[in-house]
Write a protein that holds these residues in place. Structure first.
Motif, short mmCIF file in Angstrom:
data_model
loop_
_atom_site.label_atom_id
_atom_site.label_comp_id
_atom_site.label_asym_id
_atom_site.label_seq_id
_atom_site.Cartn_x
_atom_site.Cartn_y
_atom_site.Cartn_z
N MET A 1 0.84 -1.19 0.00
CA MET A 1 0.00 0.00 0.00
C MET A 1 0.88 1.24 0.00
SD MET A 1 -1.23 0.71 3.90
CE MET A 1 -1.50 2.41 3.42
N SER A 2 0.31 2.39 -0.27
CA SER A 2 1.02 3.65 -0.15
C SER A 2 0.49 4.40 1.05
CB SER A 2 0.84 4.50 -1.42
OG SER A 2 -0.52 4.77 -1.64
N ALA A 3 1.32 5.23 1.65
CA ALA A 3 0.91 6.00 2.82
C ALA A 3 -0.18 7.00 2.43
CB ALA A 3 2.11 6.74 3.39
N ALA A 4 -1.00 7.34 3.43
CA ALA A 4 -2.00 8.37 3.20
C ALA A 4 -1.29 9.69 2.93
CB ALA A 4 -2.92 8.51 4.40
N PRO A 5 -1.67 10.41 1.90
CA PRO A 5 -0.97 11.65 1.57
C PRO A 5 -1.29 12.74 2.58
CG PRO A 5 -2.93 11.42 0.21
CD PRO A 5 -2.81 10.14 0.99
N GLU A 6 -0.31 13.60 2.84
CA GLU A 6 -0.62 14.79 3.63
C GLU A 6 -1.68 15.58 2.87
OE1 GLU A 6 3.14 15.75 6.46
OE2 GLU A 6 2.94 16.93 4.64
N GLY A 7 -2.67 16.04 3.63
CA GLY A 7 -3.81 16.67 3.00
C GLY A 7 -5.00 15.75 2.92
N GLY A 8 -4.84 14.47 3.33
CA GLY A 8 -5.96 13.55 3.40
C GLY A 8 -6.83 13.84 4.60
N ARG A 9 -7.84 13.00 4.78
CA ARG A 9 -8.79 13.13 5.88
C ARG A 9 -8.42 12.16 6.98
NH1 ARG A 9 -12.78 16.50 8.00
NH2 ARG A 9 -14.74 15.42 8.41
N VAL A 10 -8.24 12.64 8.21
CA VAL A 10 -7.82 11.80 9.31
C VAL A 10 -8.72 12.05 10.50
CG1 VAL A 10 -6.06 13.48 10.07
CG2 VAL A 10 -5.88 11.08 10.78
N ALA A 11 -9.15 10.96 11.14
CA ALA A 11 -9.91 11.05 12.39
C ALA A 11 -8.95 10.84 13.55
CB ALA A 11 -11.01 9.99 12.42
N VAL A 12 -9.06 11.67 14.57
CA VAL A 12 -8.21 11.57 15.76
C VAL A 12 -9.09 11.38 16.97
CG1 VAL A 12 -6.46 12.69 17.18
CG2 VAL A 12 -6.47 13.07 14.70
N THR A 13 -9.02 10.21 17.60
CA THR A 13 -9.76 9.99 18.84
C THR A 13 -8.95 10.53 20.02
OG1 THR A 13 -8.86 7.84 19.51
CG2 THR A 13 -10.59 7.83 17.81
N GLY A 14 -9.64 10.87 21.09
CA GLY A 14 -8.94 11.46 22.23
C GLY A 14 -8.39 12.83 21.89
N ALA A 15 -9.08 13.52 20.99
CA ALA A 15 -8.56 14.80 20.47
C ALA A 15 -8.49 15.89 21.54
CB ALA A 15 -9.43 15.27 19.31
N GLY A 16 -9.24 15.74 22.62
CA GLY A 16 -9.22 16.76 23.66
C GLY A 16 -8.19 16.52 24.73
N GLY A 17 -7.44 15.41 24.67
CA GLY A 17 -6.45 15.09 25.69
C GLY A 17 -5.18 15.91 25.54
N GLY A 18 -4.27 15.73 26.50
CA GLY A 18 -3.04 16.51 26.50
C GLY A 18 -2.21 16.32 25.25
N LEU A 19 -2.13 15.09 24.76
CA LEU A 19 -1.44 14.84 23.50
C LEU A 19 -2.36 15.09 22.32
CD1 LEU A 19 0.98 13.84 21.87
CD2 LEU A 19 0.18 11.48 22.26
N GLY A 20 -3.61 14.70 22.42
CA GLY A 20 -4.54 14.81 21.30
C GLY A 20 -4.69 16.22 20.78
N ARG A 21 -4.78 17.18 21.67
CA ARG A 21 -4.98 18.57 21.21
C ARG A 21 -3.77 19.08 20.44
NH1 ARG A 21 -5.73 21.13 27.12
NH2 ARG A 21 -6.91 19.16 27.27
N VAL A 22 -2.57 18.59 20.80
CA VAL A 22 -1.35 18.97 20.08
C VAL A 22 -1.31 18.26 18.73
CG1 VAL A 22 1.16 19.08 20.18
CG2 VAL A 22 -0.18 19.36 22.27
#
Length: 298
Positions: A1-22
């Motif tokens: 496979m090829s890596a997802a290109p920068e500019g793709g759509r990504v879901a981030v869980t835990g987005a409000g956590g100390g690491l997630g928000r960064v």
């Protein structure tokens, strides 16, 4: 496979956590379209957000497959950071009942949605933390069998095992587990000089840490990993939290432990060699510069 290109759509869980928000801010700054997922939005976040209970498989499948109104389309990649973040915050059974189903639901929903790039937060705790039993050798690396010592780290071990089998079922799937060291934000660094007064206060994780900004770098680089299959990486800073030398710390606290290389004065005892070699990861932020200490001697 090829890596997802920068500019793709990504879901981030835990987005409000100390690491997630960064992480969400870093990915957005590098051209990703970010769908933030958590119980509450990340502070200051103005992008797409869905409040989701990750222990409910139907909710997870809906958001990852692009089924939530005005929050589509299906995402290209998933970064799974959400969890009860450490041992002892909840009763053990409650920690397991949240973290294990949440990760399974994310992995399985991504599979059902046809998403073949998953990055998730594993943990340094798999290395044997808190090292009441001394480490097998230093610097620690990814080459020995995991040693979970808590329910929290037991779930992390199960997550890594699950990832192996998800990749076995789907040879095109790329899954990257990041064994993050103790995540730190800049406001925590003022306390670091005090650690020198008690060498035992931070021996529980071999005096390691990870700046949240470098943690976000590791996530972003992992999304670009092109090889299919599962890989896990220790993600720590290049230095320790101490001003004393790493060799002196090991000699005093773990005198019988094998030291497998000549250590630079402040070199991390949580090896990041694999992350450097495979991901191109290189820590850029140290506590020392934030509190006026001399740079680490590496």
């Amino acid at each position: 496979m090829s890596a997802a290109p920068e500019g793709g759509r990504v879901a981030v869980t835990g987005a409000g956590g100390g690491l997630g928000r960064v992480v969400v801010a870093d990915l957005a700054a590098h051209g990703w379209s970010v769908l933030a997922l958590d119980r509450t939005p990340p502070p200051g976040w103005s992008g797409d957000f869905v409040a989701v209970d990750l222990t409910d498989y139907g909710q997870v499948l809906e958001v990852l497959s692009g089924g939530t109104d005005e929050r589509g389309p299906r995402v290209d990649a998933v970064v799974h950071l959400a969890a009860v973040p450490s041992a002892g915050l909840m009763p053990n059974a409650a920690t397991f009942a949240n973290n294990a189903p949440a990760t399974y639901n994310v992995f399985q929903a991504a599979r059902q949605a046809g998403i073949d790039n998953v990055v998730w937060a594993s943990s340094e705790t798999l290395l044997g933390i808190p090292f009441d039993t001394p480490p097998p050798y230093v610097p620690l690396d990814e080459e020995y069998r995991v040693r979970p010592e808590s329910t929290y780290s037991l779930v992390k071990a199960l997550e890594e095992e699950m990832a192996h089998h998800f990749c076995r079922w789907n040879p095109d799937l790329t899954m990257t587990g990041l064994r993050f060291s103790n995540v730190m934000s800049v406001d925590k660094y003022a306390a670091f000089p005090s650690f020198d007064a008690d060498v035992a206060s931070r021996q529980w994780n071999l005096w390691g840490y990870i700046d949240a900004r470098d943690g976000a770098q590791a996530v972003r680089l992992s999304l670009q990993r092109a090889e299919s299959g599962v890989e896990v990486f220790i993600i720590a800073n290049a230095d320790t939290v101490m001003s004393r030398s790493s060799a002196d710390l090991v000699a005093e606290v773990f005198p019988g432990v094998e030291v497998r290389k000549e250590l630079a004065p402040h070199e991390t005892l949580l090896s990041i060699d694999k992350a450097r070699r495979v991901l191109g990861y290189e820590p850029r932020h140290s506590w020392r510069g934030e509190v006026g200490f001399p740079p680490a001697d590496l």
